[in-house]
Design a protein around this motif. Structure first.
Motif, PDB file in Angstrom:
ATOM      1  N   SER A   5       0.930  -1.015  -0.170  1.00  0.00           N
ATOM      2  CA  SER A   5       0.112  -0.088  -0.031  1.00  0.00           C
ATOM      3  C   SER A   5       0.775   1.233  -0.104  1.00  0.00           C
TER       4      SER A   5
ATOM      5  N   THR B  58      -2.397  11.860   0.468  1.00  0.00           N
ATOM      6  CA  THR B  58      -2.913  10.770   0.841  1.00  0.00           C
ATOM      7  C   THR B  58      -4.079  10.918   1.714  1.00  0.00           C
TER       8      THR B  58
ATOM      9  N   ARG C 276      -6.728  12.932  -0.021  1.00  0.00           N
ATOM     10  CA  ARG C 276      -7.572  12.008  -0.653  1.00  0.00           C
ATOM     11  C   ARG C 276      -8.632  11.132   0.032  1.00  0.00           C
ATOM     12  N   ALA C 277      -8.077  10.595   1.360  1.00  0.00           N
ATOM     13  CA  ALA C 277      -8.640   9.721   2.277  1.00  0.00           C
ATOM     14  C   ALA C 277      -9.865  10.499   2.969  1.00  0.00           C
ATOM     15  N   GLN C 278      -9.761  11.889   2.990  1.00  0.00           N
ATOM     16  CA  GLN C 278     -10.702  12.627   3.902  1.00  0.00           C
ATOM     17  C   GLN C 278     -11.678  13.035   2.901  1.00  0.00           C
TER      18      GLN C 278
ATOM     19  N   THR D 261     -12.798  11.199   0.373  1.00  0.00           N
ATOM     20  CA  THR D 261     -13.675   9.918  -0.318  1.00  0.00           C
ATOM     21  C   THR D 261     -14.769   9.464   0.980  1.00  0.00           C
TER      22      THR D 261
ATOM     23  N   PRO E  10     -11.250   5.291  -3.567  1.00  0.00           N
ATOM     24  CA  PRO E  10     -10.689   6.711  -3.992  1.00  0.00           C
ATOM     25  C   PRO E  10     -10.373   6.588  -5.637  1.00  0.00           C
TER      26      PRO E  10
END
Length: 123
Positions: free
Chosen positions: A30, A86, A89-91, A93, A99
């Protein structure tokens, strides 16, 4: 001398983290895992720089070690930029969504599959 000792302890902590993470998780699978491992290596290298520049403050070795420091700082900058991206993008989605996939609203889904009135029990 305290700076060298603290830097040695910090470099050791980075090495312990990297070794334990390497053997306990598939970090290479990852982006987050790769970032964690690379960041631990970069911080450990920065701590190692402090030790080496204290041992060799002048001469050819010092020039090489200072070049290493510059490369490590560029790597830390790149890693923090990757980590920021990162997190953004995570927050942004929604939970359960992959994502980068297209988002569809509920009304868009209904309008393609069901006549508007049928959604409310009318025809």
């Amino acid at each position: 001398m305290g700076n060298v000792i603290a830097s040695g302890i910090a470099a050791g902590a980075c090495a312990v983290f990297a070794i334990s993470y390497h053997f306990s998780a598939p970090w290479w699978r990852s982006a987050v895992g790769r970032n964690l491992m690379a960041f631990a290596a970069a911080v450990g290298a920065l701590c190692l720089y402090t030790i080496l520049i204290t041992v060799w403050p002048a001469g050819c070795a010092a020039v090489v070690v200072r070049g290493m420091r510059t490369a490590v700082l560029v790597a830390i900058t790149a890693l923090m930029t990757q980590r920021t991206w990162t997190v953004v993008r995570a927050q942004s989605t929604p939970a359960g969504e992959v994502p980068g996939t297209a988002r569809r609203s509920v009304t868009a889904s209904l309008s393609k599959t069901t006549p508007p009135c049928a959604a409310f029990g009318q025809r």
